[in-house]
Design an enzyme around this catalytic site. Sequence first.
Site, PDB file in Angstrom:
ATOM      1  N   HIS A 142      -7.759  -3.776   9.763  1.00 19.24           N
ATOM      2  CA  HIS A 142      -7.401  -3.625   8.346  1.00 19.24           C
ATOM      3  C   HIS A 142      -6.149  -4.415   7.984  1.00 19.24           C
ATOM      4  O   HIS A 142      -5.279  -4.643   8.817  1.00 19.24           O
ATOM      5  CB  HIS A 142      -7.305  -2.148   7.930  1.00 19.24           C
ATOM      6  CG  HIS A 142      -6.101  -1.380   8.393  1.00 19.24           C
ATOM      7  ND1 HIS A 142      -6.169  -0.049   8.729  1.00 19.24           N
ATOM      8  CD2 HIS A 142      -4.804  -1.723   8.553  1.00 19.24           C
ATOM      9  CE1 HIS A 142      -4.963   0.373   9.063  1.00 19.24           C
ATOM     10  NE2 HIS A 142      -4.117  -0.618   8.969  1.00 19.24           N
ATOM     11  N   ASP A 164       0.828  -1.211   0.000  1.00 19.65           N
ATOM     12  CA  ASP A 164       0.000   0.000   0.000  1.00 19.65           C
ATOM     13  C   ASP A 164       0.862   1.261   0.000  1.00 19.65           C
ATOM     14  O   ASP A 164       2.089   1.181   0.094  1.00 19.65           O
ATOM     15  CB  ASP A 164      -0.997  -0.010   1.177  1.00 19.65           C
ATOM     16  CG  ASP A 164      -0.334  -0.301   2.518  1.00 19.65           C
ATOM     17  OD1 ASP A 164       0.900  -0.286   2.603  1.00 19.65           O
ATOM     18  OD2 ASP A 164      -1.071  -0.528   3.497  1.00 19.65           O
ATOM     19  N   ASN A 181      -7.935  -1.720  13.833  1.00 23.36           N
ATOM     20  CA  ASN A 181      -9.352  -1.846  13.429  1.00 23.36           C
ATOM     21  C   ASN A 181      -9.570  -3.035  12.494  1.00 23.36           C
ATOM     22  O   ASN A 181     -10.625  -3.154  11.886  1.00 23.36           O
ATOM     23  CB  ASN A 181      -9.852  -0.554  12.784  1.00 23.36           C
ATOM     24  CG  ASN A 181      -9.127  -0.229  11.484  1.00 23.36           C
ATOM     25  OD1 ASN A 181      -8.268  -0.981  11.049  1.00 23.36           O
ATOM     26  ND2 ASN A 181      -9.481   0.881  10.867  1.00 23.36           N
ATOM     27  N   GLU A 234      -9.759  -0.814   4.872  1.00 21.23           N
ATOM     28  CA  GLU A 234     -10.421  -0.421   6.112  1.00 21.23           C
ATOM     29  C   GLU A 234     -11.716  -1.215   6.298  1.00 21.23           C
ATOM     30  O   GLU A 234     -12.226  -1.817   5.341  1.00 21.23           O
ATOM     31  CB  GLU A 234     -10.734   1.081   6.046  1.00 21.23           C
ATOM     32  CG  GLU A 234      -9.488   1.967   5.952  1.00 21.23           C
ATOM     33  CD  GLU A 234      -8.747   2.119   7.283  1.00 21.23           C
ATOM     34  OE1 GLU A 234      -8.652   1.142   8.041  1.00 21.23           O
ATOM     35  OE2 GLU A 234      -8.255   3.234   7.543  1.00 21.23           O
TER      36      GLU A 234
HETATM   37  C1  GLP Z   1      -0.575   0.587   8.457  1.00 20.59           C
HETATM   38  C2  GLP Z   1      -0.429  -0.221   7.165  1.00 20.59           C
HETATM   39  C3  GLP Z   1      -0.677  -1.682   7.381  1.00 20.59           C
HETATM   40  C4  GLP Z   1      -0.052  -2.104   8.695  1.00 20.59           C
HETATM   41  C5  GLP Z   1      -0.820  -1.459   9.820  1.00 20.59           C
HETATM   42  C6  GLP Z   1      -0.269  -1.746  11.204  1.00 20.59           C
HETATM   43  O1  GLP Z   1      -1.392   1.668   8.336  1.00 20.59           O
HETATM   44  N1  GLP Z   1      -1.259   0.247   6.105  1.00 20.59           N
HETATM   45  O2  GLP Z   1      -0.162  -2.432   6.277  1.00 20.59           O
HETATM   46  O3  GLP Z   1      -0.109  -3.495   8.839  1.00 20.59           O
HETATM   47  O4  GLP Z   1      -1.056  -0.092   9.598  1.00 20.59           O
HETATM   48  O5  GLP Z   1       0.849  -0.995  11.503  1.00 20.59           O
HETATM   49  P1  GLP Z   1       1.751  -1.279  12.769  1.00 20.59           P
HETATM   50  O6  GLP Z   1       2.561  -2.485  12.418  1.00 20.59           O
HETATM   51  O7  GLP Z   1       2.603  -0.046  12.891  1.00 20.59           O
HETATM   52  O8  GLP Z   1       0.855  -1.513  13.925  1.00 20.59           O
END
Ligand code: GLP
Length: 254
Positions: free
Chosen positions: A138, A67, A136, A143
């Site tokens: 995702h 992403d 959440n 989302e």
């Molecule tokens: C981000 C990314 C995700 C990631 C998630 C968790 O926004 N888009 O691909 O898995 O949030 O992030 P973290 O590992 O910092 O908790």
Amino acid sequence: MRIIIEPDAAAVAVRAATRVADLIRRSPACVLGLPTGTTPLAFYGELVRRHREEGLTFSRVVTFSLDEYIGLPRHHRANFTAYMRRNLFDHVDIDPANARVLDGRAEDLLVACESYEAAIREAGGIDLQILGIGSNGHIGFNEPGSSLGSRTRVKTLTRETLEANAPSFEDPDEIPRLAITMGVGTILEARSCLLLALGEEKALTIRDMIEGPITAQVPASALQLHPDMIAILDEGAASRLLRRDYYSSGRHKS
Ligand code: GLP
């Protein structure tokens, strides 16, 4: 889904890196899908270490980033392409042409999404998609409410996600409200998936993902449908699982 519970974050990183390194050694031109976030940082560190110290080569590996924010300057610290360079690409021998990323500044985002899907198909599909998870539920930036059949597209970020990702920005007004992400359907087409989660703050989300119903309200729950999906969790992330003891007993694979 196979669930592996490790004592801590460092062990999660080693376990995940071992799976990836084994795949690369077996299949040097494999195709990986790669996430950003804080969760995979130690995992990337471990891959870099294996490249430097154990000769793990990425020379024929192809990667697709999961992403990207829309509109963020390419040099911005929070830009996911900059993240991938900083944490992996600049430290291993990957051919830059094989490190594919989503362009959040493309003039025509629809075309960018379609050509990303085409590039994945042309590469022969993703062999191993690595994932983190948002609080959440995702995956990528899919989302809650994302269609479980969705493809690479533009998504509006939720307030929870904007708040969770705010620490990467000095000025909260800089945070993009939109992102481009592989879809849930794109992710499910990978031949295998590996999701990493750390810490008690993810524990309820992990329970929903693994033990809750399959629902677009928790996009990660769609991974229950995947025939080759492994979740590697630390004790904190696993702490609210109702069947935690069962997952830890023997060589369970469901
Ligand atoms: C981000 C990314 C995700 C990631 C998630 C968790 O926004 N888009 O691909 O898995 O949030 O992030 P973290 O590992 O910092 O908790």
